[in-house]
Design an enzyme around this catalytic site. Structure first.
Site, PDB file in Angstrom:
ATOM      1  N   TYR A   1      -1.892  -1.106  10.369  1.00  0.00           N
ATOM      2  CA  TYR A   1      -2.179  -1.407   9.052  1.00  0.00           C
ATOM      3  C   TYR A   1      -1.166  -0.756   7.974  1.00  0.00           C
ATOM      4  O   TYR A   1      -0.194  -1.464   7.452  1.00  0.00           O
ATOM      5  CB  TYR A   1      -3.453  -0.622   8.874  1.00  0.00           C
ATOM      6  CG  TYR A   1      -3.629  -0.655   6.760  1.00  0.00           C
ATOM      7  CD1 TYR A   1      -4.139  -2.110   6.457  1.00  0.00           C
ATOM      8  CD2 TYR A   1      -3.413   0.271   5.985  1.00  0.00           C
ATOM      9  CE1 TYR A   1      -4.523  -2.138   5.030  1.00  0.00           C
ATOM     10  CE2 TYR A   1      -3.216   0.129   4.965  1.00  0.00           C
ATOM     11  CZ  TYR A   1      -4.013  -1.236   4.439  1.00  0.00           C
ATOM     12  OH  TYR A   1      -4.330  -1.481   3.302  1.00  0.00           O
TER      13      TYR A   1
ATOM     14  N   SER B   1       1.304  -1.362   0.310  1.00  0.00           N
ATOM     15  CA  SER B   1      -0.429   0.159  -0.118  1.00  0.00           C
ATOM     16  C   SER B   1       0.966   0.609  -0.350  1.00  0.00           C
ATOM     17  O   SER B   1       1.639   1.423  -0.009  1.00  0.00           O
ATOM     18  CB  SER B   1      -0.728  -0.248   1.433  1.00  0.00           C
ATOM     19  OG  SER B   1      -1.091   1.642   1.613  1.00  0.00           O
TER      20      SER B   1
END
Length: 260
Positions: free
Chosen positions: A155, A142
């Site tokens: 995350y 990401s």
């Protein structure tokens, strides 16, 4: 291009993973889908995408937080498809909260699914890839593997870890014919992101389209969502001969997010 290869794609019954499965199927790869919920619909989609190549599509419902189930999934790929030639570690979950109130069980789950699962699939896939002298490991990280956002500590930690893991693996396998790289998407309109859009619409008192625009405007200069199809095409490139010397990279597809 990928006729006879087998791609195992975690978290592939929707969103980014399904987009990657569709593109790789069009290139002739057999596909092992993984994920929760309905899998017959996605399986039919992928079969149709690869119909011209006569591909096969399997499914394994392994929970990516459980090493024993991951081992069973990789054993399934070996017994049904002759092993895993392309491994796409895509499964991921999200939770948003400040560090001091972040639920401990959510932290543990995010690290397990977003990071540790990639270790388990990779350690199990590498021996077969090395024996064939060819393999592709693609970790879906990401932009949060490169930069941070507030209230996403687990995350961000997991995705930074996944980028670092990718680099270490790449160094270990650099002469083996196997490559390991990470793809770092910005905003993609997956079910995970749609939840954030919906929350933004409620919080700001606006409709869905305006909520999307505001979400994009904060981070993604292109004001366009990256699509699963685009990510699938990048994965296909990384599987091609042109990418045989691309090793240990974190490749952003983020509309300019990390250029700022």
């Amino acid at each position: 291009m990928l006729q006879g290869k087998c791609a195992v794609i975690t978290g592939s019954t929707s969103g980014i993973g399904l987009g990657m499965a569709l593109v790789l199927a069009r290139q002739g790869a057999n596909i092992v889908l993984n994920g929760f919920g309905d899998h017959e619909g996605p399986r039919a989609e992928v079969l149709a995408a690869g119909q011209a190549h006569g591909i096969r599509v399997g499914y394994h419902g392994a929970d990516m937080s459980k090493p024993a189930e991951i081992e069973a999934m990789m054993a399934y790929a070996q017994s049904e498809f002759g092993g895993c030639d392309i491994l796409v570690n895509n499964a991921g979950i999200q939770h948003v909260a400040p560090v001091e109130s972040f639920p401990v069980e959510r932290w543990d789950a995010i690290i397990a699914i977003n990071l540790s699962s990639a270790f388990h699939t990779t350690r199990l896939a590498l021996p077969g890839m090395k024996s064939k002298g060819w393999g592709r490991i693609i970790n879906v990280a990401s932009v949060h593997g490169l930069v941070a956002s507030a209230q996403k500590s687990a995350y961000v930690a997991a995705k930074h870890g996944l980028v670092g893991f990718t680099k270490s693996v790449a160094l270990e396998i650099a002469t083996s014919g196997v490559t390991a790289n990470a793809i770092c998407p910005g905003w993609v309109l997956t079910p995970l992101v749609q939840k954030q859009v919906d929350a933004r619409a409620v919080a700001d008192g606006v409709d869905g389209e305006e909520a999307k625009r505001r979400l994009l405007a904060e981070k993604q200069p292109s004001l366009q969502f990256t699509t699963p199809e685009q990510l699938g095409e990048l994965a296909a490139f990384l599987c091609s001969g042109a990418a045989s010397n691309v090793q240990g990279q974190a490749w952003s597809l983020d509309g300019g997010w990390t250029a700022q």
